[in-house]
Design a protein around this motif. Structure first.
Motif, PDB file in Angstrom:
ATOM      1  N   LYS A 277      67.399 -13.090 -32.402  1.00 52.07           N
ATOM      2  CA  LYS A 277      67.785 -12.773 -31.031  1.00 52.07           C
ATOM      3  C   LYS A 277      69.235 -13.147 -30.745  1.00 52.07           C
ATOM      4  O   LYS A 277      69.925 -12.445 -30.006  1.00 52.07           O
ATOM      5  N   ARG A 278      69.703 -14.242 -31.332  1.00 53.59           N
ATOM      6  CA  ARG A 278      71.091 -14.628 -31.142  1.00 53.59           C
ATOM      7  C   ARG A 278      72.019 -13.577 -31.744  1.00 53.59           C
ATOM      8  O   ARG A 278      73.050 -13.232 -31.161  1.00 53.59           O
ATOM      9  N   GLU A 279      71.643 -13.050 -32.913  1.00 48.03           N
ATOM     10  CA  GLU A 279      72.446 -12.003 -33.547  1.00 48.03           C
ATOM     11  C   GLU A 279      72.490 -10.748 -32.672  1.00 48.03           C
ATOM     12  O   GLU A 279      73.542 -10.141 -32.482  1.00 48.03           O
ATOM     13  N   ILE A 280      71.342 -10.381 -32.102  1.00 49.75           N
ATOM     14  CA  ILE A 280      71.287  -9.204 -31.232  1.00 49.75           C
ATOM     15  C   ILE A 280      72.165  -9.400 -30.009  1.00 49.75           C
ATOM     16  O   ILE A 280      72.939  -8.522 -29.613  1.00 49.75           O
ATOM     17  N   LEU A 281      72.061 -10.579 -29.380  1.00 44.84           N
ATOM     18  CA  LEU A 281      72.860 -10.851 -28.182  1.00 44.84           C
ATOM     19  C   LEU A 281      74.351 -10.934 -28.499  1.00 44.84           C
ATOM     20  O   LEU A 281      75.186 -10.536 -27.687  1.00 44.84           O
ATOM     21  N   SER A 282      74.691 -11.458 -29.658  1.00 38.40           N
ATOM     22  CA  SER A 282      76.104 -11.568 -30.045  1.00 38.40           C
ATOM     23  C   SER A 282      76.716 -10.191 -30.266  1.00 38.40           C
ATOM     24  O   SER A 282      77.886  -9.980 -29.952  1.00 38.40           O
TER      25      SER A 282
ATOM     26  N   LYS B 272      78.708 -21.041  -6.215  1.00 38.12           N
ATOM     27  CA  LYS B 272      77.497 -21.721  -6.688  1.00 38.12           C
ATOM     28  C   LYS B 272      76.465 -20.727  -7.183  1.00 38.12           C
ATOM     29  O   LYS B 272      75.810 -20.965  -8.198  1.00 38.12           O
ATOM     30  N   ASN B 273      76.298 -19.615  -6.488  1.00 39.41           N
ATOM     31  CA  ASN B 273      75.337 -18.608  -6.926  1.00 39.41           C
ATOM     32  C   ASN B 273      75.770 -17.956  -8.227  1.00 39.41           C
ATOM     33  O   ASN B 273      74.941 -17.605  -9.053  1.00 39.41           O
ATOM     34  N   TYR B 274      77.067 -17.800  -8.428  1.00 42.46           N
ATOM     35  CA  TYR B 274      77.565 -17.219  -9.665  1.00 42.46           C
ATOM     36  C   TYR B 274      77.303 -18.145 -10.842  1.00 42.46           C
ATOM     37  O   TYR B 274      76.935 -17.701 -11.914  1.00 42.46           O
ATOM     38  N   LYS B 275      77.458 -19.444 -10.632  1.00 40.42           N
ATOM     39  CA  LYS B 275      77.231 -20.404 -11.713  1.00 40.42           C
ATOM     40  C   LYS B 275      75.762 -20.530 -12.074  1.00 40.42           C
ATOM     41  O   LYS B 275      75.434 -20.895 -13.190  1.00 40.42           O
ATOM     42  N   LYS B 276      74.866 -20.238 -11.143  1.00 35.70           N
ATOM     43  CA  LYS B 276      73.439 -20.374 -11.399  1.00 35.70           C
ATOM     44  C   LYS B 276      72.919 -19.308 -12.354  1.00 35.70           C
ATOM     45  O   LYS B 276      71.904 -19.509 -12.993  1.00 35.70           O
ATOM     46  N   SER B 277      73.577 -18.181 -12.427  1.00 37.57           N
ATOM     47  CA  SER B 277      73.068 -17.116 -13.285  1.00 37.57           C
ATOM     48  C   SER B 277      73.284 -17.479 -14.751  1.00 37.57           C
ATOM     49  O   SER B 277      74.386 -17.770 -15.187  1.00 37.57           O
ATOM     50  N   ASN B 278      72.191 -17.513 -15.489  1.00 40.31           N
ATOM     51  CA  ASN B 278      72.247 -17.859 -16.903  1.00 40.31           C
ATOM     52  C   ASN B 278      72.493 -16.615 -17.732  1.00 40.31           C
ATOM     53  O   ASN B 278      71.953 -15.552 -17.448  1.00 40.31           O
ATOM     54  N   THR B 279      73.257 -16.780 -18.768  1.00 40.64           N
ATOM     55  CA  THR B 279      73.447 -15.690 -19.702  1.00 40.64           C
ATOM     56  C   THR B 279      72.278 -15.683 -20.670  1.00 40.64           C
ATOM     57  O   THR B 279      71.506 -16.637 -20.764  1.00 40.64           O
ATOM     58  N   GLY B 280      72.147 -14.612 -21.411  1.00 41.60           N
ATOM     59  CA  GLY B 280      71.054 -14.495 -22.374  1.00 41.60           C
ATOM     60  C   GLY B 280      71.110 -15.583 -23.439  1.00 41.60           C
ATOM     61  O   GLY B 280      70.076 -16.128 -23.842  1.00 41.60           O
ATOM     62  N   ILE B 281      72.314 -15.924 -23.885  1.00 39.64           N
ATOM     63  CA  ILE B 281      72.463 -16.966 -24.908  1.00 39.64           C
ATOM     64  C   ILE B 281      71.983 -18.310 -24.376  1.00 39.64           C
ATOM     65  O   ILE B 281      71.319 -19.059 -25.089  1.00 39.64           O
ATOM     66  N   GLU B 282      72.315 -18.617 -23.121  1.00 37.08           N
ATOM     67  CA  GLU B 282      71.879 -19.899 -22.539  1.00 37.08           C
ATOM     68  C   GLU B 282      70.361 -19.973 -22.445  1.00 37.08           C
ATOM     69  O   GLU B 282      69.760 -21.008 -22.757  1.00 37.08           O
ATOM     70  N   ILE B 283      69.735 -18.877 -22.024  1.00 37.38           N
ATOM     71  CA  ILE B 283      68.268 -18.847 -21.940  1.00 37.38           C
ATOM     72  C   ILE B 283      67.662 -18.975 -23.323  1.00 37.38           C
ATOM     73  O   ILE B 283      66.686 -19.718 -23.526  1.00 37.38           O
ATOM     74  N   LEU B 284      68.237 -18.295 -24.299  1.00 36.91           N
ATOM     75  CA  LEU B 284      67.747 -18.384 -25.678  1.00 36.91           C
ATOM     76  C   LEU B 284      67.870 -19.809 -26.205  1.00 36.91           C
ATOM     77  O   LEU B 284      66.936 -20.326 -26.838  1.00 36.91           O
ATOM     78  N   ASN B 285      68.998 -20.462 -25.932  1.00 36.92           N
ATOM     79  CA  ASN B 285      69.181 -21.849 -26.370  1.00 36.92           C
ATOM     80  C   ASN B 285      68.152 -22.773 -25.728  1.00 36.92           C
ATOM     81  O   ASN B 285      67.615 -23.677 -26.387  1.00 36.92           O
ATOM     82  N   GLN B 286      67.854 -22.551 -24.470  1.00 43.39           N
ATOM     83  CA  GLN B 286      66.858 -23.380 -23.783  1.00 43.39           C
ATOM     84  C   GLN B 286      65.468 -23.171 -24.369  1.00 43.39           C
ATOM     85  O   GLN B 286      64.721 -24.131 -24.573  1.00 43.39           O
ATOM     86  N   ARG B 287      65.123 -21.925 -24.646  1.00 45.17           N
ATOM     87  CA  ARG B 287      63.802 -21.648 -25.220  1.00 45.17           C
ATOM     88  C   ARG B 287      63.660 -22.271 -26.609  1.00 45.17           C
ATOM     89  O   ARG B 287      62.609 -22.792 -26.955  1.00 45.17           O
ATOM     90  N   TYR B 288      64.733 -22.211 -27.398  1.00 42.73           N
ATOM     91  CA  TYR B 288      64.702 -22.815 -28.735  1.00 42.73           C
ATOM     92  C   TYR B 288      64.610 -24.337 -28.639  1.00 42.73           C
ATOM     93  O   TYR B 288      63.849 -24.967 -29.369  1.00 42.73           O
ATOM     94  N   ALA B 289      65.356 -24.918 -27.718  1.00 39.65           N
ATOM     95  CA  ALA B 289      65.340 -26.375 -27.544  1.00 39.65           C
ATOM     96  C   ALA B 289      63.972 -26.861 -27.062  1.00 39.65           C
ATOM     97  O   ALA B 289      63.531 -27.951 -27.425  1.00 39.65           O
ATOM     98  N   ASN B 290      63.296 -26.051 -26.257  1.00 43.65           N
ATOM     99  CA  ASN B 290      61.977 -26.430 -25.743  1.00 43.65           C
ATOM    100  C   ASN B 290      60.861 -26.164 -26.756  1.00 43.65           C
ATOM    101  O   ASN B 290      59.713 -26.505 -26.507  1.00 43.65           O
ATOM    102  N   GLY B 291      61.194 -25.526 -27.870  1.00 49.48           N
ATOM    103  CA  GLY B 291      60.185 -25.245 -28.890  1.00 49.48           C
ATOM    104  C   GLY B 291      59.360 -24.006 -28.605  1.00 49.48           C
ATOM    105  O   GLY B 291      58.307 -23.813 -29.221  1.00 49.48           O
ATOM    106  N   GLN B 292      59.803 -23.154 -27.703  1.00 46.40           N
ATOM    107  CA  GLN B 292      59.059 -21.949 -27.372  1.00 46.40           C
ATOM    108  C   GLN B 292      59.205 -20.866 -28.435  1.00 46.40           C
ATOM    109  O   GLN B 292      58.346 -19.995 -28.549  1.00 46.40           O
ATOM    110  N   ILE B 293      60.303 -20.897 -29.183  1.00 44.24           N
ATOM    111  CA  ILE B 293      60.521 -19.946 -30.273  1.00 44.24           C
ATOM    112  C   ILE B 293      60.940 -20.717 -31.512  1.00 44.24           C
ATOM    113  O   ILE B 293      61.484 -21.817 -31.433  1.00 44.24           O
ATOM    114  N   ASP B 294      60.675 -20.123 -32.678  1.00 46.04           N
ATOM    115  CA  ASP B 294      61.062 -20.797 -33.923  1.00 46.04           C
ATOM    116  C   ASP B 294      62.476 -20.386 -34.335  1.00 46.04           C
ATOM    117  O   ASP B 294      63.112 -19.554 -33.687  1.00 46.04           O
TER     118      ASP B 294
END
Length: 74
Positions: free
Chosen positions: A66-71, A37-59
């Protein structure tokens, strides 16, 4: 009679041994489940980036940069 102590004899010894075995298996399963369960809770950078984009925090432009950098890091 002379300090032999109390022992479980006959079928009770098998029951006691089985209960100890089940207890140990249960503890191991519980620890493994907690680790999983603790392993599944850790978000990857892409998941955090997707959440920030979905919430409108970044354009979209910042998201794509950032996605290109992380990829490229993976």
């Amino acid at each position: 009679m002379f300090g032999c102590g109390y022992t479980l004899g006959g079928p009770w010894s098998f029951l006691y041994m089985g209960l100890r075995f089940l207890f140990i298996i249960g503890v191991v399963w519980f620890i493994a489940d907690m680790i999983k369960k603790n392993y599944k809770k850790s978000n990857t950078g892409i998941e955090i980036l997707n959440q920030r984009y979905a919430n409108g925090q970044i354009d979209e432009e910042e998201y794509n940069k950032k996605r290109e950098i992380l990829s490229n890091k993976n």
